[in-house]
Write a protein that holds these residues in place. Structure first.
Motif, PDB file in Angstrom:
ATOM      1  N   ASP A  67     -38.418 -19.313 -91.005  1.00  0.00           N
ATOM      2  CA  ASP A  67     -38.155 -17.970 -90.359  1.00  0.00           C
ATOM      3  C   ASP A  67     -38.977 -17.530 -89.218  1.00  0.00           C
ATOM      4  N   HIS A  68     -40.300 -17.681 -89.555  1.00  0.00           N
ATOM      5  CA  HIS A  68     -41.169 -16.966 -88.545  1.00  0.00           C
ATOM      6  C   HIS A  68     -42.284 -18.000 -87.877  1.00  0.00           C
ATOM      7  N   MET A  69     -42.488 -19.330 -88.075  1.00  0.00           N
ATOM      8  CA  MET A  69     -43.421 -19.983 -87.642  1.00  0.00           C
ATOM      9  C   MET A  69     -42.931 -21.173 -87.148  1.00  0.00           C
ATOM     10  N   GLY A  70     -43.651 -21.791 -85.956  1.00  0.00           N
ATOM     11  CA  GLY A  70     -43.498 -23.133 -85.469  1.00  0.00           C
ATOM     12  C   GLY A  70     -44.794 -23.899 -85.381  1.00  0.00           C
ATOM     13  N   VAL A  71     -44.746 -25.130 -85.857  1.00  0.00           N
ATOM     14  CA  VAL A  71     -46.057 -25.608 -85.816  1.00  0.00           C
ATOM     15  C   VAL A  71     -45.939 -27.051 -84.998  1.00  0.00           C
ATOM     16  N   VAL A  72     -47.113 -27.334 -84.280  1.00  0.00           N
ATOM     17  CA  VAL A  72     -47.120 -28.472 -83.471  1.00  0.00           C
ATOM     18  C   VAL A  72     -48.241 -29.160 -83.959  1.00  0.00           C
ATOM     19  N   PHE A  73     -48.203 -30.545 -84.115  1.00  0.00           N
ATOM     20  CA  PHE A  73     -49.422 -31.399 -84.743  1.00  0.00           C
ATOM     21  C   PHE A  73     -49.847 -32.215 -83.643  1.00  0.00           C
ATOM     22  N   GLN A  74     -51.022 -32.836 -83.789  1.00  0.00           N
ATOM     23  CA  GLN A  74     -51.468 -33.778 -82.841  1.00  0.00           C
ATOM     24  C   GLN A  74     -50.793 -35.179 -82.960  1.00  0.00           C
ATOM     25  N   SER A  75     -50.376 -35.397 -84.232  1.00  0.00           N
ATOM     26  CA  SER A  75     -49.763 -36.670 -84.505  1.00  0.00           C
ATOM     27  C   SER A  75     -48.326 -36.341 -84.225  1.00  0.00           C
TER      28      SER A  75
END
Length: 210
Positions: A67-75
């Motif tokens: 509901d509140h976060m977006g996560v972007v990973f190196q891989s």
């Protein structure tokens, strides 16, 4: 048990852009994961948007991130059996958004990949995969964007393009942005730069004059 982070006190203001820098093994990615509830803190409190992540079980944490976060990973962490469009639509579908695919298509257009909507990750370059990952993270309009070395697996040209897109998405949606990076150029684009050393906050780094 190996203790990675020690006595960290860190506040991030709403709408702020913060870079976490430091040598390999200093705890940057671990701190980012704790901030996102992806790793558990063994002591202390992690307060995000007025909610204590340390008091939540896995199900509540998953809903909170949804509901509140977006996560972007190196891989990149794209689902290989899904097209670009399906990858971007997935968090929207999980949130019960009936317009998931329409919004996902618009988000792919925003990162310049509308023409790649039906392609699978293996059919795309690293830079294109990271664009899809950015679109997926931003499609639900998160309050907070967390990015772990978002340009680490890319060459200079693609890295610059991803930087521009990352800050562009942040500006369009007004999200708080926290990123881990070894790139001084990327760090200097943030409002604040914090250096970690041996699992502790060593201090803030002065930004170059505009």
């Amino acid at each position: 048990m190996v203790e990675i982070l020690h006595g960290i006190t860190l506040e991030v203001e709403k709408g702020e852009t913060l870079a976490l820098i430091g040598p390999s093994g200093s705890g940057k990615s671990s701190l980012l994961m704790v901030m996102g509830g992806l790793e558990s803190a063994t002591s202390g409190t992690v307060s995000v948007l007025g909610s204590d992540l340390t008091a939540m079980d896995e199900d509540r944490l998953a809903r909170f991130r949804r509901d509140h976060m977006g996560v972007v990973f190196q891989s990149f962490n794209l689902i290989p059996t899904m097209t670009a469009l399906e990858n971007v639509a997935t968090p929207l579908e999980l949130a019960g958004d009936r317009e998931a695919f329409a919004k996902a298509e618009a988000e792919l257009e925003a990162v310049g990949l509308g023409h790649r909507a039906d392609h699978y990750p293996a059919q795309m370059s690293g830079g294109e995969q990271q664009r899809v990952a950015l679109a997926r993270a931003s499609a639900p309009r998160p309050d907070i964007l967390l990015a772990d070395e978002p340009t680490g697996n890319l060459d200079g040209k693609n890295g610059d393009a991803i930087m521009d897109l990352l800050f562009g998405l942040r500006d369009r949606h007004g999200a708080t942005l926290v990123l881990v990076t070894h790139s001084n150029t990327l760090a200097q684009r943030c409002d604040r730069v914090v250096r970690l050393t041996d699992g502790t906050v060593a201090g803030e780094v002065a930004r170059a004059a505009e």
